[in-house]
Design a protein around this motif. Structure first.
Motif, PDB file in Angstrom:
ATOM      1  N   GLU A   3      32.058  11.415  -7.937  1.00 58.12           N
ATOM      2  CA  GLU A   3      33.273  12.086  -8.393  1.00 58.12           C
ATOM      3  C   GLU A   3      32.911  13.336  -9.196  1.00 58.12           C
ATOM      4  N   LEU A   4      33.323  14.489  -8.696  1.00 63.30           N
ATOM      5  CA  LEU A   4      33.152  15.753  -9.406  1.00 63.30           C
ATOM      6  C   LEU A   4      34.523  16.300  -9.778  1.00 63.30           C
ATOM      7  N   THR A   5      34.572  17.013 -10.872  1.00 57.49           N
ATOM      8  CA  THR A   5      35.796  17.697 -11.271  1.00 57.49           C
ATOM      9  C   THR A   5      35.592  19.200 -11.133  1.00 57.49           C
ATOM     10  N   SER A   6      36.692  19.943 -11.208  1.00 57.13           N
ATOM     11  CA  SER A   6      36.570  21.403 -11.170  1.00 57.13           C
ATOM     12  C   SER A   6      35.764  21.902 -12.356  1.00 57.13           C
ATOM     13  N   GLY A   7      35.852  21.191 -13.481  1.00 55.45           N
ATOM     14  CA  GLY A   7      35.042  21.556 -14.643  1.00 55.45           C
ATOM     15  C   GLY A   7      33.564  21.359 -14.388  1.00 55.45           C
ATOM     16  N   ASP A   8      33.211  20.281 -13.671  1.00 55.57           N
ATOM     17  CA  ASP A   8      31.808  20.055 -13.321  1.00 55.57           C
ATOM     18  C   ASP A   8      31.271  21.208 -12.479  1.00 55.57           C
ATOM     19  N   VAL A   9      32.072  21.643 -11.531  1.00 59.02           N
ATOM     20  CA  VAL A   9      31.646  22.732 -10.650  1.00 59.02           C
ATOM     21  C   VAL A   9      31.502  24.026 -11.440  1.00 59.02           C
ATOM     22  N   ALA A  10      32.467  24.310 -12.313  1.00 61.42           N
ATOM     23  CA  ALA A  10      32.411  25.528 -13.112  1.00 61.42           C
ATOM     24  C   ALA A  10      31.183  25.541 -14.007  1.00 61.42           C
ATOM     25  N   ARG A  11      30.895  24.408 -14.638  1.00 58.25           N
ATOM     26  CA  ARG A  11      29.705  24.334 -15.501  1.00 58.25           C
ATOM     27  C   ARG A  11      28.430  24.532 -14.693  1.00 58.25           C
ATOM     28  N   ALA A  12      28.404  23.969 -13.493  1.00 58.11           N
ATOM     29  CA  ALA A  12      27.222  24.140 -12.648  1.00 58.11           C
ATOM     30  C   ALA A  12      27.029  25.602 -12.273  1.00 58.11           C
ATOM     31  N   LYS A  13      28.134  26.307 -12.095  1.00 57.07           N
ATOM     32  CA  LYS A  13      28.053  27.725 -11.753  1.00 57.07           C
ATOM     33  C   LYS A  13      27.444  28.546 -12.885  1.00 57.07           C
ATOM     34  N   THR A  14      27.562  28.055 -14.120  1.00 54.37           N
ATOM     35  CA  THR A  14      27.011  28.793 -15.257  1.00 54.37           C
ATOM     36  C   THR A  14      25.521  28.537 -15.458  1.00 54.37           C
ATOM     37  N   SER A  15      24.973  27.563 -14.731  1.00 54.80           N
ATOM     38  CA  SER A  15      23.600  27.138 -15.003  1.00 54.80           C
ATOM     39  C   SER A  15      22.548  28.059 -14.413  1.00 54.80           C
ATOM     40  N   GLY A  16      22.966  28.943 -13.510  1.00 57.43           N
ATOM     41  CA  GLY A  16      22.017  29.861 -12.882  1.00 57.43           C
ATOM     42  C   GLY A  16      21.494  29.340 -11.566  1.00 57.43           C
ATOM     43  N   ASP A  17      21.063  30.270 -10.699  1.00 57.25           N
ATOM     44  CA  ASP A  17      20.576  29.934  -9.359  1.00 57.25           C
ATOM     45  C   ASP A  17      21.591  29.035  -8.651  1.00 57.25           C
ATOM     46  N   ALA A  18      22.865  29.464  -8.722  1.00 58.62           N
ATOM     47  CA  ALA A  18      23.955  28.631  -8.217  1.00 58.62           C
ATOM     48  C   ALA A  18      24.829  29.396  -7.239  1.00 58.62           C
TER      49      ALA A  18
END
Length: 317
Positions: A129-144
């Motif tokens: 289970e992923l949320t839109s917040g999980d995806v957004a945070r992953a986008k901030t991590s770099g190399d994404a």
């Protein structure tokens, strides 16, 4: 002075000071007479210029909290030619960009219900289970920048080992759809309307720098009726993924320009722009947490962060 090198440096600083004053005056910027190694210059938005130069790795002095010096910056002439060239190029980039580059997903295109949703539903197929917040945070991590790889990585972080080919196959089935059922791509829309893009295109050549496959990028721009407004389109097949600067420099080469601004919604976009010597402007993607993304984009070196991409009209010189 008895030392030759000192005399040479003083001479160089004076010449640079005069050249800098002439350049700024030509841009309509007010300067004060100076006998020192610096120039005082007044800008309409000194904060933006200060942040923009900082984003390009150039330090100048501002006077925060000084009402008598509001709007003024102190710009030091470095004396050596490479540093001065870097300074003047940074000012040219800020004050007279020759092109405007856009990331596609999250900037030109609202992908909150398509690419972002495809990541969530792909993970759900493996019980994660992923949320839109999980995806957004992953986008901030770099190399994404690659959503297939990022989905695979999120699954791996949650203890599910899946091959990239399997992830890509499921993701694409959800996104592309079939003759029987439309895919998630049908939920995409423009974040900046054609009229705004037309006004921008009258001022500067426009380009898109995206990690999408070319077929998907072209289809979206054509379906939305804006493909003709972008003079170049750099896609997944053309260059390494951002944050590598190559796709940004390739777009500039194709447009035949040496200075540009770029609008992106992820730290990878902004880091690619910075390394390419392009002014990085952040924008919060639709559906993302504005406060969280602003912090992430500013940490990545954004000269400014917009709520919506059409706000670029208000800050372009």
């Amino acid at each position: 002075l008895s030392a030759g090198p000192d005399r040479d440096r003083i001479k160089a600083v004076r010449e640079q000071r005069d050249e800098l004053i002439a350049f700024l005056t030509g841009q309509g910027i007010t300067t004060l007479p100076s006998e020192g190694s610096f120039v005082f210059a007044r800008f309409v938005d000194a904060e933006f210029v200060w942040r923009g130069l900082g984003a390009l790795g150039i330090s100048v002095r501002r006077f925060a909290g000084r009402s008598d010096l509001e709007g003024w910056l102190r710009i030091t002439c470095p004396g050596d030619q490479p540093s001065f060239d870097r300074l003047t190029r940074g000012l040219e980039t800020l004050l007279s960009p020759e092109a405007l580059l856009f990331d596609l997903d999250g900037v030109v295109a609202d992908v909150s219900g398509s690419y972002r949703r495809a990541m969530i539903e792909t993970a759900a197929d493996w019980g994660v289970e992923l949320t839109s917040g999980d995806v957004a945070r992953a986008k901030t991590s770099g190399d994404a920048n690659n959503d297939w790889e990022l989905t695979r990585r999120l699954l791996e972080e949650r203890g599910v080992e899946v091959g990239l080919d399997e992830v890509r196959e499921r993701f694409e089935a959800l996104y592309q759809g079939s003759d029987a059922a439309p895919g998630l791509r049908s939920f995409e829309s423009l974040r900046i309307d054609r009229s705004a893009l037309e006004r921008l295109a009258e001022r500067l050549p426009l380009g898109v720098v995206t990690g999408r496959p070319r077929s998907d990028a072209v289809r979206f721009l054509e379906e939305q009726g804006v493909a003709d407004l972008f003079l170049t389109l750099v896609c997944m097949e053309d260059a390494p993924s951002k944050p590598d600067p190559e796709p940004v420099t390739l777009a500039m080469e194709r447009l035949g320009v040496s200075t540009a601004w770029m609008i992106g919604d992820t730290p990878d976009d902004l880091r690619a722009a910075r390394v390419a010597g392009v002014l990085p402007i952040g924008v919060v993607a639709a559906g993302d947490d504005g406060a969280m993304m602003t912090v992430a984009l500013e940490a990545a070196g954004a000269a400014g962060v917009l709520e919506r991409p059409n706000e670029i009209e208000e800050i372009l010189p």
